[in-house]
Write a protein that holds these residues in place. Structure first.
Motif, mmCIF file in Angstrom:
data_model
loop_
_atom_site.group_PDB
_atom_site.id
_atom_site.type_symbol
_atom_site.label_atom_id
_atom_site.label_comp_id
_atom_site.label_asym_id
_atom_site.label_seq_id
_atom_site.Cartn_x
_atom_site.Cartn_y
_atom_site.Cartn_z
ATOM 1 N N UNK A 1 8.726 -14.595 -3.350
ATOM 2 C CA UNK A 1 8.621 -13.627 -4.438
ATOM 3 C C UNK A 1 7.272 -13.826 -5.106
ATOM 4 N N UNK A 2 6.629 -12.723 -5.425
ATOM 5 C CA UNK A 2 5.270 -12.762 -5.977
ATOM 6 C C UNK A 2 5.177 -11.929 -7.246
ATOM 7 N N UNK A 3 4.510 -12.464 -8.232
ATOM 8 C CA UNK A 3 4.106 -11.632 -9.358
ATOM 9 C C UNK A 3 2.717 -11.118 -9.002
ATOM 10 N N UNK A 4 2.663 -9.889 -8.555
ATOM 11 C CA UNK A 4 1.386 -9.357 -8.065
ATOM 12 C C UNK A 4 0.439 -9.008 -9.205
ATOM 13 N N UNK A 5 1.016 -8.585 -10.333
ATOM 14 C CA UNK A 5 0.158 -8.114 -11.417
ATOM 15 C C UNK A 5 -0.401 -6.744 -11.077
ATOM 16 N N UNK A 6 -1.705 -6.587 -11.226
ATOM 17 C CA UNK A 6 -2.294 -5.253 -11.066
ATOM 18 C C UNK A 6 -3.198 -5.153 -9.846
ATOM 19 N N UNK A 7 -3.104 -6.128 -8.925
ATOM 20 C CA UNK A 7 -3.991 -6.127 -7.772
ATOM 21 C C UNK A 7 -3.965 -4.792 -7.029
ATOM 22 N N UNK A 8 -2.783 -4.307 -6.745
ATOM 23 C CA UNK A 8 -2.687 -3.058 -5.973
ATOM 24 C C UNK A 8 -2.764 -1.828 -6.874
ATOM 25 N N UNK A 9 -2.154 -1.907 -8.051
ATOM 26 C CA UNK A 9 -2.162 -0.733 -8.923
ATOM 27 C C UNK A 9 -3.593 -0.405 -9.359
ATOM 28 N N UNK A 10 -4.404 -1.426 -9.566
ATOM 29 C CA UNK A 10 -5.794 -1.160 -9.954
ATOM 30 C C UNK A 10 -6.592 -0.630 -8.770
ATOM 31 N N UNK A 11 -6.447 -1.297 -7.636
ATOM 32 C CA UNK A 11 -7.210 -0.876 -6.464
ATOM 33 C C UNK A 11 -6.843 0.540 -6.047
ATOM 34 N N UNK A 12 -5.574 0.907 -6.256
ATOM 35 C CA UNK A 12 -5.120 2.208 -5.758
ATOM 36 C C UNK A 12 -4.812 3.185 -6.885
ATOM 37 N N UNK B 1 0.829 -1.201 0.000
ATOM 38 C CA UNK B 1 0.000 0.000 0.000
ATOM 39 C C UNK B 1 0.867 1.256 0.000
ATOM 40 N N UNK B 2 1.827 1.285 0.914
ATOM 41 C CA UNK B 2 2.659 2.485 1.035
ATOM 42 C C UNK B 2 3.457 2.724 -0.238
ATOM 43 N N UNK B 3 4.025 1.642 -0.785
ATOM 44 C CA UNK B 3 4.884 1.836 -1.953
ATOM 45 C C UNK B 3 4.036 2.195 -3.175
ATOM 46 N N UNK B 4 2.836 1.649 -3.246
ATOM 47 C CA UNK B 4 1.961 1.972 -4.378
ATOM 48 C C UNK B 4 1.521 3.428 -4.295
ATOM 49 N N UNK B 5 1.338 3.909 -3.072
ATOM 50 C CA UNK B 5 0.979 5.315 -2.890
ATOM 51 C C UNK B 5 2.096 6.226 -3.395
ATOM 52 N N UNK B 6 3.337 5.841 -3.126
ATOM 53 C CA UNK B 6 4.460 6.630 -3.633
ATOM 54 C C UNK B 6 4.520 6.513 -5.154
#
Length: 584
Positions: free
Chosen positions: A417-428, A112-117
């Motif tokens: 290690x995780x390939x997150x994809x767009x889970x956080x980028x889309x939500x945020x 969350x924090x890093x996506x906010x930055x």
RNA sequence: CGGGCAGUAGCGCAGGGGCUAGCGCGUCUGGUUCGGGACCAGAAGGUCGCGGGUUCAAUUCCCGCUUGCCCGACCA
């Protein structure tokens, strides 16, 4: 460092509750000190070791283009509400209100924090890719801390985050991390394997966990010794053979007291493979946007010779968490525990059928009536549901790739290690503009290593009856100078000369007996021990002993610093020569 | 969160309705030792986790709380 001045002391006896050797020695040698359940302080030795591990991690992250940052432990809860994890994560996430009543959390990870930055920094495809990392404190209010530093609530973690414009970019940085992680463990001297893993609360699709195999581990890893397939049991696949035959007419039979598969199989004198087992859980389904929670019964069916893997079931059902169902909840949906099947059941529940039950014919299943089962039940004809793989892989099950028997081993997770994809980028709403001017969500990955857990695993791997035997790359000091001579002047001079040569040395200048000093040296486990004794000193010689092998060499005092530097290089080479690039 | 165990000196433990609460290790002082946790002599160190109850009297019995450990649920 003079031991006469050292902050921590060694303990002769193991403090209560230290059940593993590694933990016991870390406590007794004075590396760590417990403050509360799952909360530890690092004392000078432990802190120094940790710094060495952290620096290895730093160097490897920097090598693959990582930029170090530092984010705060305290996060505004609003960010976590945006991602939905404020609601989907239970009590493990520590929450509190600040003085004006704002909801705050103690970050247990930093997507969350890093996506906010990132959403402020990234606007164009020209800014991508980006890769940042930090080495920082995490707090996770684990319901059951245990085994010293293996499972704690507060810990130091290296967490890294990648931002890419497309899947190819993500896969590249993912491969870079995959290789870098092995280099990190290799440089620390810790044996490790990578396994395919569940994505858990992180979300995303592809993930690997790094495991240190150990009987005290809590994870179960399924390994195929024939083709190399490895996976955490939570997602491990197995090759299932089905006995397909002509469907026979369903028939109700009396099966008094046959509540378990064993009872049923022996009563009817059939193989467990010819039965269908029912497992009932209640899933919690949480709305990410509102936090609303709904419980629903999940009825899982699997062939009688297999067990249900809860993590797989949870995924198949799309639930946030599972708990065993109460008897009333099962009966409410028209099913009878002990004699249950989906046949004739009704009500609001989810049916998940393992492939093994769905693709086998004429299985014996419960009749939802006390003391009765059906024989010749068939999926689709007699009942319906979602078909999924929910089977738990066990020792001896067949490999999904080569169909040969696999082995189950215990392991400790030392990184993931995780390939997150767009889970956080889309939500945020973390997007970038591509060449055509279109806004697209950034593709993310995240990569974590628990630093303290790594130290705990090293202590577990490297010890003997005497204490720790730390590899030189992570030992708090390279050299333990043990002085047994009365004439401190000679010892002091040697200590000074070692320091001047840039050697990291712990100097036992205490007024203790030889036995005490040796025992403490063994316990602390520095790789090279120099012993100054009256007898050899008269001949101008000192003794050098390696903790790892017990090998003893005698050197002239005049050459000592030079020879020790040589020994240090050799010890380092022993570890570094073993590094082999491992690629995904 | 369920089950079990525990909390007595710095650490490991014993004890027990009443009297000065013990043992080993560690610590301090003095002396003898001096290459694998040395020895002798002396000494310091405890609100027996917290609160309540029973009792003439509680560290001991009872209840509640709390903390820690183990097993399970859980765990990136």
């Amino acid at each position: 460092m003079r031991m006469s001045n050292m902050f921590s002391r060694t303990l002769r006896e193991a403090p209560q509750g230290a059940e593993s050797k590694g933990y016991e020695y870390l406590l007794r040698a004075g590396y760590i000190k417990q403050l509360g359940a799952g909360i530890f302080s690092l004392l000078p030795l432990g802190f120094k070791s940790t710094k060495k591990i952290e620096n290895i991690i730093r160097e490897e992250m920097d090598r693959i283009g990582g930029q170090e940052i530092l984010m705060p432990v305290v996060n505004p809860a609003d960010l976590w509400k945006e991602s939905g994890r404020y609601y989907s994560i239970d009590k493990e996430l520590a929450r509190f209100k600040d003085r004006v009543g704002r909801d705050m959390v103690l970050a247990m990870t930093h997507e969350e924090a890093v996506t906010d930055i990132a959403r402020a920094e990234i606007d164009s495809y020209k800014r991508l890719p980006l890769f940042v990392y930090q080495i920082q404190t995490k707090f996770r209010d684990d319901p059951r801390p245990r085994a010293g530093l293996i499972r704690v609530r507060e810990f130091t973690m290296k967490d890294a985050y990648s931002f890419d414009r497309d899947q190819e970019g993500l896969e590249k940085i993912y491969r870079d991390n995959y290789r870098a992680y092995f280099r990190i463990y290799d440089r620390c001297g810790l044996p490790s394997i990578a396994v395919s893993s569940d994505t858990g609360m992180m979300g995303g699709k592809v993930a690997h966990e790094y495991m240190y195999l150990s009987p005290i581990g809590e994870d179960t890893i399924i390994i195929c010794p024939h083709c190399g397939y490895t996976a955490n049991r939570q997602i491990a696949k197995i090759y299932k053979e089905y006995e397909k035959e002509e469907a026979k007419p369903i028939e109700k039979v009396e099966t008094p007291h046959a509540k378990t598969i064993d009872d049923l199989a022996s009563f009817l004198n059939i193989d467990a493979k010819k039965t269908c087992k029912a497992v009932f859980m209640v899933g919690s389904f949480i709305n990410d946007k509102t936090g609303e929670e709904e419980d629903k019964l999940i009825a899982a069916f699997i062939r009688g010779d297999l067990e249900v893997e809860e993590a797989k079931l949870q995924h198949a059902a799309g639930a946030n968490s599972l708990r065993p169902a109460h008897e009333e909840e099962i009966r409410e949906c028209g099913m009878v525990p002990g004699f249950a099947s989906a046949i004739g059941a009704k009500g609001n529940f989810i049916t998940i059928v393992d492939e093994s039950a769905a693709y086998s014919s004429n299985l014996v299943a419960g009749a939802n009536e006390e003391g009765y089962h059906y024989i010749n039940t068939n999926f689709k004809r007699d009942y319906d549901g979602i078909v999924a793989d929910i089977a738990s892989a066990r020792d001896g099950h067949l490999c999904p790739h080569c169909h040969k028997p696999m082995e189950a081993k215990k392991g400790i997770e030392i990184g993931n290690i995780f390939q997150l994809g767009t889970k956080y980028s889309e939500a945020m709403n973390c997007t970038f503009q591509d060449e055509t001017g279109a806004q697209k969500p950034v593709i993310m990955g995240c990569y974590g290593i628990g630093v303290g857990r790594l130290l705990a695993c090293l202590a577990e791997e490297y010890n003997d009856e005497g204490g720790l035997k730390m590899p030189i790359t992570v030992a708090p000091y390279d050299v333990h100078l043990v002085s047994l001579v009365k004439d401190t002047e000679v010892a002091e001079k040697i200590y000074e000369s070692l320091l001047e040569s840039g050697i990291d040395v712990l100097y036992d200048d205490r007024k203790e007996s030889a036995g005490v000093k040796f025992a403490d040296a063994d316990l602390i486990g520095l790789p090279i021990r120099i012993t100054l004794g009256n007898r050899s000193l008269k001949e101008g010689k000192v003794e050098v002993k390696l903790r790892s092998t017990g090998e003893i060499t005698s050197y002239d005092i005049a050459d000592l610093a030079k020879e020790i530097k040589e020994e240090i290089s050799k010890e380092k080479a022993k570890i570094l020569d073993n590094i082999v690039d491992k690629n995904l």
